[in-house]
Design a protein around this motif. Structure first.
Motif, short mmCIF file in Angstrom:
data_model
loop_
_atom_site.label_atom_id
_atom_site.label_comp_id
_atom_site.label_asym_id
_atom_site.label_seq_id
_atom_site.Cartn_x
_atom_site.Cartn_y
_atom_site.Cartn_z
N ALA A 12 -15.60 0.13 -9.50
CA ALA A 12 -16.30 -0.15 -8.25
C ALA A 12 -16.34 1.04 -7.30
CB ALA A 12 -15.63 -1.33 -7.54
N ALA A 13 -15.63 2.12 -7.65
CA ALA A 13 -15.61 3.27 -6.75
C ALA A 13 -15.25 4.53 -7.51
CB ALA A 13 -14.60 3.06 -5.62
N GLN A 14 -15.80 5.62 -7.05
CA GLN A 14 -15.42 6.94 -7.53
C GLN A 14 -15.13 7.76 -6.28
OE1 GLN A 14 -17.66 8.60 -10.71
NE2 GLN A 14 -17.89 6.63 -11.71
N VAL A 15 -13.84 8.05 -6.09
CA VAL A 15 -13.41 8.71 -4.87
C VAL A 15 -12.39 9.80 -5.20
CG1 VAL A 15 -13.86 6.70 -3.39
CG2 VAL A 15 -11.60 7.00 -4.42
N VAL A 16 -12.18 10.68 -4.24
CA VAL A 16 -11.20 11.75 -4.40
C VAL A 16 -10.23 11.67 -3.23
CG1 VAL A 16 -10.83 14.24 -4.51
CG2 VAL A 16 -12.83 13.23 -5.63
N GLY A 17 -8.95 11.68 -3.56
CA GLY A 17 -7.90 11.72 -2.57
C GLY A 17 -7.19 10.39 -2.41
N ARG A 18 -5.87 10.48 -2.18
CA ARG A 18 -5.05 9.28 -1.99
C ARG A 18 -5.59 8.42 -0.85
NH1 ARG A 18 0.13 11.22 -0.33
NH2 ARG A 18 0.70 11.45 -2.52
N ALA A 19 -5.92 9.04 0.28
CA ALA A 19 -6.42 8.28 1.43
C ALA A 19 -7.68 7.50 1.07
CB ALA A 19 -6.67 9.21 2.61
N ALA A 20 -8.58 8.11 0.32
CA ALA A 20 -9.82 7.44 -0.07
C ALA A 20 -9.54 6.27 -1.02
CB ALA A 20 -10.79 8.43 -0.70
N VAL A 21 -8.61 6.46 -1.94
CA VAL A 21 -8.24 5.36 -2.85
C VAL A 21 -7.67 4.20 -2.05
CG1 VAL A 21 -6.72 4.65 -4.75
CG2 VAL A 21 -7.89 6.87 -4.85
N LEU A 22 -6.76 4.49 -1.13
CA LEU A 22 -6.15 3.43 -0.34
C LEU A 22 -7.16 2.76 0.58
CD1 LEU A 22 -2.66 4.98 0.40
CD2 LEU A 22 -3.25 3.22 -1.28
N PHE A 76 0.82 -1.21 0.00
CA PHE A 76 0.00 0.00 0.00
C PHE A 76 0.85 1.26 0.00
CE2 PHE A 76 -3.06 -3.17 1.10
CZ PHE A 76 -4.24 -2.73 0.53
N ASP A 77 1.94 1.27 0.75
CA ASP A 77 2.83 2.44 0.73
C ASP A 77 3.45 2.60 -0.65
OD1 ASP A 77 2.36 3.07 3.40
OD2 ASP A 77 4.10 1.92 4.11
N GLY A 78 3.82 1.48 -1.26
CA GLY A 78 4.46 1.52 -2.58
C GLY A 78 3.54 2.03 -3.67
N PHE A 79 2.37 1.42 -3.82
CA PHE A 79 1.50 1.89 -4.89
C PHE A 79 0.79 3.17 -4.51
CE2 PHE A 79 -1.79 -1.05 -3.09
CZ PHE A 79 -2.93 -0.27 -3.16
N GLY A 80 0.58 3.40 -3.22
CA GLY A 80 -0.05 4.64 -2.78
C GLY A 80 0.78 5.86 -3.10
N ALA A 81 2.10 5.69 -3.15
CA ALA A 81 3.00 6.81 -3.45
C ALA A 81 2.81 7.34 -4.87
CB ALA A 81 4.45 6.37 -3.24
N TYR A 82 2.17 6.58 -5.73
CA TYR A 82 1.94 7.02 -7.12
C TYR A 82 0.77 8.00 -7.22
CZ TYR A 82 5.20 3.59 -9.03
OH TYR A 82 6.33 2.88 -9.34
N TYR A 83 -0.10 8.01 -6.21
CA TYR A 83 -1.29 8.86 -6.26
C TYR A 83 -1.00 10.24 -5.66
CZ TYR A 83 -3.89 4.57 -7.18
OH TYR A 83 -4.35 3.39 -7.72
N ALA A 84 -1.46 11.27 -6.34
CA ALA A 84 -1.39 12.63 -5.79
C ALA A 84 -2.33 12.69 -4.58
CB ALA A 84 -1.81 13.66 -6.83
N PRO A 85 -2.05 13.58 -3.63
CA PRO A 85 -2.92 13.69 -2.45
C PRO A 85 -4.39 13.94 -2.81
CG PRO A 85 -0.91 14.92 -2.10
CD PRO A 85 -0.89 14.47 -3.54
N ASP A 86 -4.64 14.65 -3.91
CA ASP A 86 -6.01 14.98 -4.29
C ASP A 86 -6.44 14.28 -5.59
OD1 ASP A 86 -4.28 16.36 -5.92
OD2 ASP A 86 -5.34 18.27 -5.78
#
Length: 132
Positions: free
Chosen positions: A38-48, A21-31
């Motif tokens: 299956a989902a429509q979300v905004v923000g790295r935290a929401a994606v993770l 999660f840290d590895g692939f999460g680092a590819y997402y911008a904070p916003d």
């Protein structure tokens, strides 16, 4: 540039497939704006958070079938095969209930918009469903 972009993207796929999660999460911008099947979300935290829920129920892996990178590095178009195996029952799964042991496969086209080395927008569309 395209070869470097592909290697960078393959790093994302590898991290995703090993549940880093840290590895692939680092590819997402904070916003990041994420519009998946299956989902429509905004923000790295929401994606993770979304993927933590998914990966708590399923083994999900991605296979890169086709890669097209913009010469300026601003966009990736990818054809991805997604394989899902349910580890436990998930009757509320957003794309349809799965029972422990069920398998699903789909082929999706995904567009990744990139700024400053991060995905700022991810858009996915299903092309086809493989054998279940």
């Amino acid at each position: 540039m395209s070869a470097d972009l592909r290697a960078w993207f393959e790093g994302y796929i590898a991290a995703f497939n090993r549940n880093d999660f840290d590895g692939f999460g680092a590819y997402y911008a904070p916003d990041v704006v994420f519009a998946g099947q299956a989902a429509q979300v905004v923000g790295r935290a929401a994606v993770l958070d979304f993927y933590r829920t998914v990966k708590a129920h399923l083994d999900e892996t991605l296979d890169l079938l086709t890669f097209v990178g913009a010469p300026d590095g601003s966009r990736i178009a990818a054809e991805l095969r997604t394989s899902l195996v349910a580890r436990r029952d998930w009757p509320e799964m957003p794309t349809g209930a799965m029972r422990a042991g069920d398998r699903r496969e789909s082929v999706n086209f995904v567009i990744y918009d990139i700024e400053d080395g991060h995905f700022v927008r991810v858009r996915s569309a299903r092309f086809g469903r493989g054998a279940a």
